[in-house]
Design a protein around this motif. Structure first.
Motif, PDB file in Angstrom:
ATOM      1  N   LEU A   1       4.972   7.770  -5.843  1.00  0.00           N
ATOM      2  CA  LEU A   1       4.079   7.391  -4.754  1.00  0.00           C
ATOM      3  C   LEU A   1       2.836   8.276  -4.712  1.00  0.00           C
ATOM      4  O   LEU A   1       1.758   7.833  -4.325  1.00  0.00           O
ATOM      5  CB  LEU A   1       4.827   7.415  -3.421  1.00  0.00           C
ATOM      6  CG  LEU A   1       5.954   6.376  -3.312  1.00  0.00           C
ATOM      7  CD1 LEU A   1       6.748   6.590  -2.036  1.00  0.00           C
ATOM      8  CD2 LEU A   1       5.419   4.959  -3.407  1.00  0.00           C
ATOM      9  N   TRP A   2       2.970   9.520  -5.147  1.00  0.00           N
ATOM     10  CA  TRP A   2       1.846  10.442  -5.231  1.00  0.00           C
ATOM     11  C   TRP A   2       0.810   9.919  -6.226  1.00  0.00           C
ATOM     12  O   TRP A   2      -0.390  10.170  -6.096  1.00  0.00           O
ATOM     13  CB  TRP A   2       2.354  11.820  -5.620  1.00  0.00           C
ATOM     14  CG  TRP A   2       1.361  12.948  -5.568  1.00  0.00           C
ATOM     15  CD1 TRP A   2       0.213  13.015  -4.820  1.00  0.00           C
ATOM     16  CD2 TRP A   2       1.434  14.161  -6.295  1.00  0.00           C
ATOM     17  NE1 TRP A   2      -0.424  14.214  -5.038  1.00  0.00           N
ATOM     18  CE2 TRP A   2       0.305  14.947  -5.941  1.00  0.00           C
ATOM     19  CE3 TRP A   2       2.344  14.697  -7.192  1.00  0.00           C
ATOM     20  CZ2 TRP A   2       0.065  16.205  -6.464  1.00  0.00           C
ATOM     21  CZ3 TRP A   2       2.114  15.953  -7.707  1.00  0.00           C
ATOM     22  CH2 TRP A   2       0.986  16.692  -7.350  1.00  0.00           C
ATOM     23  N   GLN A   3       1.283   9.176  -7.209  1.00  0.00           N
ATOM     24  CA  GLN A   3       0.367   8.618  -8.203  1.00  0.00           C
ATOM     25  C   GLN A   3      -0.620   7.633  -7.572  1.00  0.00           C
ATOM     26  O   GLN A   3      -1.717   7.446  -8.087  1.00  0.00           O
ATOM     27  CB  GLN A   3       1.153   7.942  -9.327  1.00  0.00           C
ATOM     28  CG  GLN A   3       1.913   8.936 -10.181  1.00  0.00           C
ATOM     29  CD  GLN A   3       2.855   8.273 -11.161  1.00  0.00           C
ATOM     30  OE1 GLN A   3       3.087   7.073 -11.114  1.00  0.00           O
ATOM     31  NE2 GLN A   3       3.415   9.071 -12.058  1.00  0.00           N
ATOM     32  N   ILE A   4      -0.235   7.014  -6.482  1.00  0.00           N
ATOM     33  CA  ILE A   4      -1.153   6.107  -5.785  1.00  0.00           C
ATOM     34  C   ILE A   4      -2.338   6.904  -5.230  1.00  0.00           C
ATOM     35  O   ILE A   4      -3.487   6.471  -5.327  1.00  0.00           O
ATOM     36  CB  ILE A   4      -0.432   5.360  -4.633  1.00  0.00           C
ATOM     37  CG1 ILE A   4       0.635   4.424  -5.204  1.00  0.00           C
ATOM     38  CG2 ILE A   4      -1.423   4.578  -3.785  1.00  0.00           C
ATOM     39  CD1 ILE A   4       1.532   3.804  -4.147  1.00  0.00           C
TER      40      ILE A   4
ATOM     41  N   ALA B   1       0.354   9.375 -14.402  1.00  0.00           N
ATOM     42  CA  ALA B   1      -0.925   9.155 -13.745  1.00  0.00           C
ATOM     43  C   ALA B   1      -1.020   7.809 -13.041  1.00  0.00           C
ATOM     44  O   ALA B   1      -1.821   7.646 -12.139  1.00  0.00           O
ATOM     45  CB  ALA B   1      -2.055   9.259 -14.774  1.00  0.00           C
ATOM     46  N   THR B   2      -0.197   6.852 -13.424  1.00  0.00           N
ATOM     47  CA  THR B   2      -0.349   5.485 -12.934  1.00  0.00           C
ATOM     48  C   THR B   2       0.907   5.033 -12.204  1.00  0.00           C
ATOM     49  O   THR B   2       2.011   5.124 -12.737  1.00  0.00           O
ATOM     50  CB  THR B   2      -0.609   4.525 -14.110  1.00  0.00           C
ATOM     51  OG1 THR B   2      -1.696   5.035 -14.872  1.00  0.00           O
ATOM     52  CG2 THR B   2      -0.934   3.136 -13.627  1.00  0.00           C
TER      53      THR B   2
ATOM     54  N   ASP C   1       9.223   1.362 -11.831  1.00  0.00           N
ATOM     55  CA  ASP C   1       9.760   2.710 -12.027  1.00  0.00           C
ATOM     56  C   ASP C   1      10.693   3.105 -10.884  1.00  0.00           C
ATOM     57  O   ASP C   1      11.679   3.820 -11.091  1.00  0.00           O
ATOM     58  CB  ASP C   1       8.628   3.738 -12.116  1.00  0.00           C
ATOM     59  CG  ASP C   1       7.809   3.614 -13.389  1.00  0.00           C
ATOM     60  OD1 ASP C   1       8.195   2.827 -14.281  1.00  0.00           O
ATOM     61  OD2 ASP C   1       6.789   4.311 -13.481  1.00  0.00           O
ATOM     62  N   LEU C   2      10.393   2.645  -9.664  1.00  0.00           N
ATOM     63  CA  LEU C   2      11.210   2.999  -8.502  1.00  0.00           C
ATOM     64  C   LEU C   2      12.654   2.560  -8.699  1.00  0.00           C
ATOM     65  O   LEU C   2      13.596   3.277  -8.337  1.00  0.00           O
ATOM     66  CB  LEU C   2      10.616   2.392  -7.227  1.00  0.00           C
ATOM     67  CG  LEU C   2       9.204   2.866  -6.874  1.00  0.00           C
ATOM     68  CD1 LEU C   2       8.650   2.058  -5.707  1.00  0.00           C
ATOM     69  CD2 LEU C   2       9.186   4.348  -6.574  1.00  0.00           C
TER      70      LEU C   2
ATOM     71  N   GLY D   1      20.564  12.299  -4.449  1.00  0.00           N
ATOM     72  CA  GLY D   1      19.611  11.835  -3.437  1.00  0.00           C
ATOM     73  C   GLY D   1      18.328  12.645  -3.460  1.00  0.00           C
ATOM     74  O   GLY D   1      17.230  12.095  -3.326  1.00  0.00           O
ATOM     75  N   ALA D   2      18.449  13.949  -3.631  1.00  0.00           N
ATOM     76  CA  ALA D   2      17.261  14.803  -3.717  1.00  0.00           C
ATOM     77  C   ALA D   2      16.444  14.470  -4.966  1.00  0.00           C
ATOM     78  O   ALA D   2      15.207  14.416  -4.916  1.00  0.00           O
ATOM     79  CB  ALA D   2      17.672  16.275  -3.726  1.00  0.00           C
ATOM     80  N   ALA D   3      17.126  14.226  -6.078  1.00  0.00           N
ATOM     81  CA  ALA D   3      16.430  13.858  -7.316  1.00  0.00           C
ATOM     82  C   ALA D   3      15.708  12.527  -7.147  1.00  0.00           C
ATOM     83  O   ALA D   3      14.569  12.361  -7.598  1.00  0.00           O
ATOM     84  CB  ALA D   3      17.421  13.794  -8.478  1.00  0.00           C
ATOM     85  N   LEU D   4      16.366  11.576  -6.495  1.00  0.00           N
ATOM     86  CA  LEU D   4      15.742  10.275  -6.254  1.00  0.00           C
ATOM     87  C   LEU D   4      14.519  10.426  -5.345  1.00  0.00           C
ATOM     88  O   LEU D   4      13.455   9.866  -5.618  1.00  0.00           O
ATOM     89  CB  LEU D   4      16.751   9.303  -5.646  1.00  0.00           C
ATOM     90  CG  LEU D   4      16.211   7.919  -5.287  1.00  0.00           C
ATOM     91  CD1 LEU D   4      15.676   7.206  -6.535  1.00  0.00           C
ATOM     92  CD2 LEU D   4      17.313   7.095  -4.622  1.00  0.00           C
ATOM     93  N   ALA D   5      14.662  11.198  -4.279  1.00  0.00           N
ATOM     94  CA  ALA D   5      13.543  11.411  -3.353  1.00  0.00           C
ATOM     95  C   ALA D   5      12.366  12.065  -4.071  1.00  0.00           C
ATOM     96  O   ALA D   5      11.210  11.667  -3.883  1.00  0.00           O
ATOM     97  CB  ALA D   5      13.995  12.267  -2.172  1.00  0.00           C
TER      98      ALA D   5
END
Length: 140
Positions: A76-79, A92-93, A98-99, A65-69
């Protein structure tokens, strides 16, 4: 309990080594969507192994779960825009599929890190009990 922690760390090292080897093999022998999405899943497996190396007492479900988070957070940071210096590590994109592949990787990481143990039974039995780590036996 120390033996168990050590064996979890060794399992995590083995999973990490095999994951990196698999990723390199896939990248060198294939391409396209298969290589990309396999890489996404393997990235999360590797993160799961690192989580277990750092915190070996975590249950495999928590580590996965931690790895998934973490994987989702990076995606999401890529946004928002990751600094250019971090692109080789985090990409970068943003790519929504990917999720899904991170979930596949977390499930694979959980399977590899749990080693077939029945976590619920171990948790119910408590640490140090005779059934801890024993094979599951079901009555009919």
């Amino acid at each position: 309990m120390e033996v168990r922690v050590t064996s979890r760390r060794w399992r995590a090292v083995g999973v990490a080594v095999v994951t990196v080897a698999a990723g390199l093999g896939i990248r060198s022998q294939t391409g396209g969507a298969f290589a990309k999405y396999a890489g996404d899943a393997l990235y999360t497996v590797l993160v799961c192994a690192v989580v277990v190396l750092v915190a070996p007492r975590l249950r495999p479900t928590v580590a996965a779960g931690a790895a998934l988070a973490f994987s989702w957070a990076v995606e999401l940071w890529q946004i928002a825009g990751i600094p250019t210096a971090l692109h080789p590590l985090f990409g970068a994109t943003f790519n929504a599929p990917d999720l899904f592949w991170y979930v596949v990787g977390a499930l694979l990481g959980w399977c590899l890190m749990s080693g077939g143990r029945d976590e619920a039974r171990e948790r119910a039995a408590g640490p140090g009990s005779a059934t801890e780590g024993a094979p599951s036996v079901r009555s009919r």
